[in-house]
Design a protein around this motif. Sequence first.
Motif, PDB file in Angstrom:
ATOM      1  N   GLN A 424      32.261  47.780  13.380  1.00 40.87           N
ATOM      2  CA  GLN A 424      33.124  47.553  14.423  1.00 40.87           C
ATOM      3  C   GLN A 424      34.603  47.773  14.682  1.00 40.87           C
ATOM      4  O   GLN A 424      35.051  48.090  15.322  1.00 40.87           O
ATOM      5  N   PHE A 425      35.141  47.389  13.193  1.00 41.70           N
ATOM      6  CA  PHE A 425      36.602  47.604  13.029  1.00 41.70           C
ATOM      7  C   PHE A 425      37.157  49.098  13.144  1.00 41.70           C
ATOM      8  O   PHE A 425      37.907  49.524  13.993  1.00 41.70           O
ATOM      9  N   TYR A 426      36.183  50.163  12.640  1.00 44.07           N
ATOM     10  CA  TYR A 426      36.246  51.587  12.594  1.00 44.07           C
ATOM     11  C   TYR A 426      36.108  52.092  14.162  1.00 44.07           C
ATOM     12  O   TYR A 426      36.651  53.056  14.596  1.00 44.07           O
ATOM     13  N   GLU A 427      35.013  51.548  14.664  1.00 46.12           N
ATOM     14  CA  GLU A 427      34.754  51.677  15.806  1.00 46.12           C
ATOM     15  C   GLU A 427      35.996  51.262  16.941  1.00 46.12           C
ATOM     16  O   GLU A 427      36.319  52.362  17.697  1.00 46.12           O
ATOM     17  N   ASN A 428      36.460  50.393  16.662  1.00 48.45           N
ATOM     18  CA  ASN A 428      37.495  50.115  17.692  1.00 48.45           C
ATOM     19  C   ASN A 428      38.735  50.719  17.214  1.00 48.45           C
ATOM     20  O   ASN A 428      39.592  51.285  18.132  1.00 48.45           O
ATOM     21  N   SER A 429      39.005  51.387  16.018  1.00 47.39           N
ATOM     22  CA  SER A 429      40.121  52.319  15.863  1.00 47.39           C
ATOM     23  C   SER A 429      39.784  53.795  16.392  1.00 47.39           C
ATOM     24  O   SER A 429      40.811  54.650  16.003  1.00 47.39           O
ATOM     25  N   GLY A 430      38.623  53.919  16.722  1.00 45.42           N
ATOM     26  CA  GLY A 430      38.371  55.402  17.131  1.00 45.42           C
ATOM     27  C   GLY A 430      37.834  56.039  15.890  1.00 45.42           C
ATOM     28  O   GLY A 430      37.509  57.441  15.943  1.00 45.42           O
ATOM     29  N   ASN A 431      37.745  55.692  14.536  1.00 47.55           N
ATOM     30  CA  ASN A 431      36.973  56.682  13.531  1.00 47.55           C
ATOM     31  C   ASN A 431      35.486  56.412  13.487  1.00 47.55           C
ATOM     32  O   ASN A 431      35.316  55.544  12.873  1.00 47.55           O
ATOM     33  N   PHE A 432      35.243  57.150  14.213  1.00 46.23           N
ATOM     34  CA  PHE A 432      33.506  56.934  14.509  1.00 46.23           C
ATOM     35  C   PHE A 432      32.770  57.420  13.195  1.00 46.23           C
ATOM     36  O   PHE A 432      31.763  57.038  13.027  1.00 46.23           O
ATOM     37  N   GLU A 433      33.332  58.365  12.581  1.00 48.77           N
ATOM     38  CA  GLU A 433      32.615  58.903  11.375  1.00 48.77           C
ATOM     39  C   GLU A 433      32.788  57.972  10.315  1.00 48.77           C
ATOM     40  O   GLU A 433      31.732  57.715   9.739  1.00 48.77           O
ATOM     41  N   GLN A 434      33.738  57.207  10.202  1.00 47.36           N
ATOM     42  CA  GLN A 434      33.779  56.263   8.996  1.00 47.36           C
ATOM     43  C   GLN A 434      32.949  55.120   9.265  1.00 47.36           C
ATOM     44  O   GLN A 434      32.296  54.388   8.621  1.00 47.36           O
ATOM     45  N   ALA A 435      32.851  54.888  10.717  1.00 47.50           N
ATOM     46  CA  ALA A 435      31.827  53.572  11.331  1.00 47.50           C
ATOM     47  C   ALA A 435      30.551  53.902  10.960  1.00 47.50           C
ATOM     48  O   ALA A 435      29.996  53.048  10.543  1.00 47.50           O
ATOM     49  N   ALA A 436      30.221  55.170  11.120  1.00 47.67           N
ATOM     50  CA  ALA A 436      28.813  55.659  10.902  1.00 47.67           C
ATOM     51  C   ALA A 436      28.302  55.337   9.527  1.00 47.67           C
ATOM     52  O   ALA A 436      27.237  55.156   9.096  1.00 47.67           O
ATOM     53  N   ARG A 437      29.055  55.374   8.695  1.00 49.61           N
ATOM     54  CA  ARG A 437      28.855  55.113   7.193  1.00 49.61           C
ATOM     55  C   ARG A 437      28.459  53.719   7.000  1.00 49.61           C
ATOM     56  O   ARG A 437      27.665  53.208   5.868  1.00 49.61           O
ATOM     57  N   TYR A 438      28.826  52.679   7.927  1.00 48.37           N
ATOM     58  CA  TYR A 438      28.382  51.233   7.803  1.00 48.37           C
ATOM     59  C   TYR A 438      27.431  50.794   8.567  1.00 48.37           C
ATOM     60  O   TYR A 438      27.139  49.816   8.889  1.00 48.37           O
ATOM     61  N   SER A 439      26.729  51.875   9.282  1.00 43.97           N
ATOM     62  CA  SER A 439      25.556  51.748  10.617  1.00 43.97           C
ATOM     63  C   SER A 439      24.347  51.626   9.835  1.00 43.97           C
ATOM     64  O   SER A 439      23.327  50.818  10.582  1.00 43.97           O
ATOM     65  N   ASN A 440      24.102  51.652   8.533  1.00 45.36           N
ATOM     66  CA  ASN A 440      22.687  51.572   7.996  1.00 45.36           C
ATOM     67  C   ASN A 440      22.709  50.313   6.867  1.00 45.36           C
ATOM     68  O   ASN A 440      23.660  49.910   6.504  1.00 45.36           O
TER      69      ASN A 440
END
Length: 440
Positions: A424-440
Amino acid sequence: MSSSKHNRRRRTTPPATAPVVSSSTTRYRKPVLFTIAACLVGLLIALTLPARLHWHRYEAQLDNTNYAAATESLESAERWWASTAKVTLAKARILGQQGYDDEALAAIVAAENIGADPAVASAMKSRLKWQSGKLDSRAQRHDDSNLTTDDLAAIAMGHIVGGDHDSAAKVIEVWRERDPHDASAGVLASLIAQEHEDMEQSGKLLGDAVRENPEHVTARFRLAQHQYSQRNFDAALAGFESVIATLSPHVPAGDRVSINGEQLHASRFIRALILQEQGRIDEAEDQFESLLANFEDDFAIRYSLANMHALHGQGDQILETLKPILGRFPDDISLNYLMATGETLRGNVSQANDWINQYLKARRELNQLLEAERKRGNRPPDPEFYMQLAETYLRFKWDDAKPWLDMAASLQPRSPRVRRGYQQFYENSGNFEQAARYSN
């Protein structure tokens, strides 16, 4: 006598079947053959030279941490028939240096399948393990002369990932002895100084790194960040401008998830903040508007632009700027306060009071948790409490949530709840590639 002359003439006349090759003809053929051979050699050199030039540029740009330009050079070398296996390994090297370990490993395996040098591939796999913190017995012998500077860089990063800054500093010292002009060593050393809150030493190390290699993108970017934190705005502005000039031709429009993309985006954003600090309001507003054209859902840009409208007393523009992201951040205290400001400027006192009450409610909840943390004193760390703080910040002031996430992760690194918080933190910051690393 006439018969004798006739016989001599007949003996000196060659048989009809014997070929006649004059010495002048032989002399003529040799230069022709030499010319043809020289042309073939020249053609071969002409065909391979572009690939070599592009390859040389790739290596130089990689040393300068300009990964976007390095990738472009690799693609150009590939078009000029550079070895596919070699190019694939080089792409893995770029990915590895950016910290994309899984993608880099996949590229190494692909290169092995098409004939890459097994020794080179094995060394690259070892570096990926080391830089992620998996340090084996060979990595512990950092003074081994067989280790390359790339090996030492990976080992130093592995120690930093593991929180062993003293060992990382020793490895960096060996690295700098091997190559005193490698700016990347100074950048890594500055991270350790920053972790120890020695900002003066961190700034000195970054300054030294830029002097060693003025083309090193990461050194220039981090030095500009340091100067901004020290409120040395003129120097910071010059540094960010240089990063923007270097990366703009190579980073695709709209990219803010790659290393260089994030550096370029941050440089442009902080440039606008500096212009605002210097009172150059119109220039700053233009910069924020330009950024918003590519990043419509970016919280920080919309918030900063709304602040600019508040400075101009433009209530309608404040609301117009913030409304597209209110659905994602309905309880954020910063947005609530600005919305109250906008409604006040428009003369809507009742709506302004609603926003202020929402702001005050969120602020009280945050303060209660911070007071509870203060009262905990010297009690053992509690990951449950840290996550409660992190999740409260993600709701009310998301950009301050990361320190609490980091504390929870240090105690429960594999917790699904912690991973969702990071996502959620990285999605909020707009860094969706980094956010995807925590999706699994």
